[in-house]
Design a protein around this motif. Sequence first.
Motif, PDB file in Angstrom:
ATOM      1  N   PRO A  66       6.170  -9.608  -2.192  1.00 40.17           N
ATOM      2  CA  PRO A  66       5.657  -8.442  -1.462  1.00 40.17           C
ATOM      3  C   PRO A  66       4.156  -8.311  -1.658  1.00 40.17           C
ATOM      4  N   LEU A  67       3.502  -7.600  -0.752  1.00 39.98           N
ATOM      5  CA  LEU A  67       2.056  -7.387  -0.814  1.00 39.98           C
ATOM      6  C   LEU A  67       1.779  -5.896  -0.718  1.00 39.98           C
ATOM      7  N   TYR A  68       0.994  -5.371  -1.678  1.00 40.61           N
ATOM      8  CA  TYR A  68       0.685  -3.950  -1.755  1.00 40.61           C
ATOM      9  C   TYR A  68      -0.810  -3.721  -1.579  1.00 40.61           C
ATOM     10  N   PHE A  69      -1.187  -2.947  -0.559  1.00 43.03           N
ATOM     11  CA  PHE A  69      -2.571  -2.528  -0.370  1.00 43.03           C
ATOM     12  C   PHE A  69      -2.769  -1.182  -1.060  1.00 43.03           C
ATOM     13  N   SER A  70      -3.918  -1.005  -1.729  1.00 41.77           N
ATOM     14  CA  SER A  70      -4.239   0.256  -2.392  1.00 41.77           C
ATOM     15  C   SER A  70      -5.682   0.620  -2.055  1.00 41.77           C
ATOM     16  N   PHE A  71      -5.866   1.722  -1.308  1.00 41.28           N
ATOM     17  CA  PHE A  71      -7.177   2.113  -0.792  1.00 41.28           C
ATOM     18  C   PHE A  71      -7.806   3.218  -1.647  1.00 41.28           C
ATOM     19  N   HIS A  72      -9.070   3.027  -2.017  1.00 39.41           N
ATOM     20  CA  HIS A  72      -9.770   3.972  -2.891  1.00 39.41           C
ATOM     21  C   HIS A  72     -10.152   5.255  -2.157  1.00 39.41           C
ATOM     22  N   ALA A  74     -12.926   8.559  -1.368  1.00 44.01           N
ATOM     23  CA  ALA A  74     -14.316   8.661  -0.925  1.00 44.01           C
ATOM     24  C   ALA A  74     -15.278   8.543  -2.100  1.00 44.01           C
ATOM     25  N   SER A  75     -16.312   7.735  -1.914  1.00 44.91           N
ATOM     26  CA  SER A  75     -17.377   7.456  -2.897  1.00 44.91           C
ATOM     27  C   SER A  75     -16.887   6.639  -4.090  1.00 44.91           C
ATOM     28  N   LYS A  76     -15.629   6.219  -4.085  1.00 45.82           N
ATOM     29  CA  LYS A  76     -15.096   5.363  -5.142  1.00 45.82           C
ATOM     30  C   LYS A  76     -15.125   3.910  -4.682  1.00 45.82           C
ATOM     31  N   ASP A  77     -14.485   3.010  -5.453  1.00 45.36           N
ATOM     32  CA  ASP A  77     -14.485   1.600  -5.066  1.00 45.36           C
ATOM     33  C   ASP A  77     -13.198   0.918  -5.506  1.00 45.36           C
ATOM     34  N   MET A  78     -13.111  -0.372  -5.224  1.00 48.90           N
ATOM     35  CA  MET A  78     -11.891  -1.136  -5.480  1.00 48.90           C
ATOM     36  C   MET A  78     -11.558  -1.211  -6.968  1.00 48.90           C
ATOM     37  N   LEU A  79     -12.562  -1.296  -7.822  1.00 47.93           N
ATOM     38  CA  LEU A  79     -12.310  -1.378  -9.260  1.00 47.93           C
ATOM     39  C   LEU A  79     -11.695  -0.090  -9.780  1.00 47.93           C
ATOM     40  N   GLU A  80     -12.263   1.037  -9.358  1.00 46.94           N
ATOM     41  CA  GLU A  80     -11.734   2.321  -9.797  1.00 46.94           C
ATOM     42  C   GLU A  80     -10.308   2.505  -9.300  1.00 46.94           C
ATOM     43  N   GLN A  81     -10.038   2.051  -8.071  1.00 42.01           N
ATOM     44  CA  GLN A  81      -8.705   2.220  -7.500  1.00 42.01           C
ATOM     45  C   GLN A  81      -7.665   1.357  -8.210  1.00 42.01           C
ATOM     46  N   GLU A  82      -8.054   0.185  -8.666  1.00 40.14           N
ATOM     47  CA  GLU A  82      -7.107  -0.646  -9.409  1.00 40.14           C
ATOM     48  C   GLU A  82      -6.683   0.061 -10.692  1.00 40.14           C
ATOM     49  N   GLY A  83      -7.658   0.633 -11.411  1.00 44.68           N
ATOM     50  CA  GLY A  83      -7.332   1.331 -12.644  1.00 44.68           C
ATOM     51  C   GLY A  83      -6.553   2.609 -12.400  1.00 44.68           C
ATOM     52  N   LEU A  84      -6.883   3.302 -11.309  1.00 44.36           N
ATOM     53  CA  LEU A  84      -6.229   4.579 -11.019  1.00 44.36           C
ATOM     54  C   LEU A  84      -4.796   4.388 -10.541  1.00 44.36           C
ATOM     55  N   SER A  85      -4.591   3.516  -9.567  1.00 45.95           N
ATOM     56  CA  SER A  85      -3.257   3.363  -8.979  1.00 45.95           C
ATOM     57  C   SER A  85      -2.314   2.527  -9.837  1.00 45.95           C
ATOM     58  N   GLN A  86      -2.869   1.652 -10.669  1.00 42.34           N
ATOM     59  CA  GLN A  86      -2.048   0.813 -11.560  1.00 42.34           C
ATOM     60  C   GLN A  86      -1.125  -0.128 -10.796  1.00 42.34           C
ATOM     61  N   PHE A  87      -1.546  -0.547  -9.606  1.00 35.13           N
ATOM     62  CA  PHE A  87      -0.720  -1.478  -8.836  1.00 35.13           C
ATOM     63  C   PHE A  87      -0.742  -2.894  -9.423  1.00 35.13           C
ATOM     64  N   SER A  88      -1.657  -3.152 -10.343  1.00 40.84           N
ATOM     65  CA  SER A  88      -1.691  -4.451 -11.014  1.00 40.84           C
ATOM     66  C   SER A  88      -0.949  -4.427 -12.352  1.00 40.84           C
ATOM     67  N   ASN A  89      -0.321  -3.326 -12.656  1.00 43.95           N
ATOM     68  CA  ASN A  89       0.379  -3.159 -13.930  1.00 43.95           C
ATOM     69  C   ASN A  89       1.825  -3.635 -13.777  1.00 43.95           C
ATOM     70  N   PRO A  90       2.223  -4.680 -14.509  1.00 43.88           N
ATOM     71  CA  PRO A  90       3.604  -5.199 -14.389  1.00 43.88           C
ATOM     72  C   PRO A  90       4.673  -4.167 -14.722  1.00 43.88           C
ATOM     73  N   GLU A  91       4.308  -3.093 -15.420  1.00 39.77           N
ATOM     74  CA  GLU A  91       5.283  -2.034 -15.700  1.00 39.77           C
ATOM     75  C   GLU A  91       5.819  -1.438 -14.399  1.00 39.77           C
ATOM     76  N   PHE A  92       4.948  -1.386 -13.374  1.00 39.51           N
ATOM     77  CA  PHE A  92       5.343  -0.824 -12.079  1.00 39.51           C
ATOM     78  C   PHE A  92       5.561  -1.912 -11.030  1.00 39.51           C
ATOM     79  N   ASN A  93       4.723  -2.916 -11.055  1.00 44.91           N
ATOM     80  CA  ASN A  93       4.731  -3.978 -10.046  1.00 44.91           C
ATOM     81  C   ASN A  93       5.075  -5.295 -10.725  1.00 44.91           C
ATOM     82  N   LYS A  94       6.337  -5.649 -10.696  1.00 41.79           N
ATOM     83  CA  LYS A  94       6.791  -6.801 -11.466  1.00 41.79           C
ATOM     84  C   LYS A  94       6.470  -8.138 -10.794  1.00 41.79           C
ATOM     85  N   ASP A  95       6.503  -8.194  -9.467  1.00 42.68           N
ATOM     86  CA  ASP A  95       6.354  -9.501  -8.828  1.00 42.68           C
ATOM     87  C   ASP A  95       5.542  -9.481  -7.539  1.00 42.68           C
ATOM     88  N   GLY A  96       4.844  -8.383  -7.271  1.00 39.95           N
ATOM     89  CA  GLY A  96       4.097  -8.272  -6.024  1.00 39.95           C
ATOM     90  C   GLY A  96       2.616  -8.589  -6.180  1.00 39.95           C
TER      91      GLY A  96
END
Length: 331
Positions: A66-72, A74-96
């Motif tokens: 699966p593929l998950y898009f996560s949009f930051h 206003a005035s934020k960026d992709m790095l902040e959104q990765e940390g905020l949404s935690q979509f790269s965290n295997p605890e939530f996203n095991k194989d996407g």
Amino acid sequence: MPLSPFLSLALAVAVTVGSAQSSGCGRDIPSKFPSPGSSKNLSLPGADREYRLYIPATYDKNRPAPLYFSFHGASKDMLEQEGLSQFSNPEFNKDGIAIYPNSKNGYWLSNPNADTSSPNDLDFTNDLLTHMEELLCIDPSRVYSAGKSNGGGFTSVLACNATVGSRFAAFASVSGAYYDNDNTPGIGPCAPAQREEGYPFLEFHGTIDTTAPIDGNDSKNPKLPTIDILEGWAEQNGCGHDAKWATNETVFTTPLVKHAVWNCDGKQGIVQHYREGDNGHCWPSTVSNDDYTSNPDQCPLGKYVFNATAYIFDFFGGYRLETQLVDRDHL
């Protein structure tokens, strides 16, 4: 981790079919991409647009992911959104695979400050999705979009677009900032493509949000009430005009959290909403995150009683595009 209260609703509408696969299946990961288990900043060739890509440690070039898009926001960026949404965290996203696009100037289309020049954000998202499917092994029936604030509003705009929105199986918005875009060039009225699966939409909003107030506002850049967006998606999914929820239950008492569900045209839980008492313009999390540390006035509790990311992945897990599989059968 406890499952969210609506998981059974989402699973009830899951399409029980085999996996589709993109043209990138069978190919080695491009050398410029991150290695499995890590993230990397990249640029879309020929577009001068940035994104951050995460490939899970479990990635297999012969098994569609699966593929998950996560949009930051206003005035934020992709790095902040990765940390905020935690979509790269295997605890939530095991194989996407997770992807964090960067806006042109800090704002996404729908925000009055967004750069609307061509190619716009909708074109960029469409091109970025095609790029991913060409180079990685992705299941095109399991592509999803979520976002925070302006990114949450853009997720709704994305779903409304008949071209690119039809390529996503489900959508989620956290503290969404929703603008009236009926007359905005490049957006216009909400007009998604017709499809049997409908457009699953999950929304989270704090009752003390003053950045994107849950009941809307009449400021310089007025925002629509959240209920207007929810009822709009209920109508798009066959519930009729100004449709009210089927259920609106209390899921936590301290603070008070209400969970509203719309069942439309035989699609159980196709639109859902969490109303967060004592929470503002924050991404709900059971541990502190950037919202709670950098914006304590909006997020006075320091953390929250549920984790929106866990709920989002539960919701997404109940939906896939059957039409993607049908189309492949007729190639």
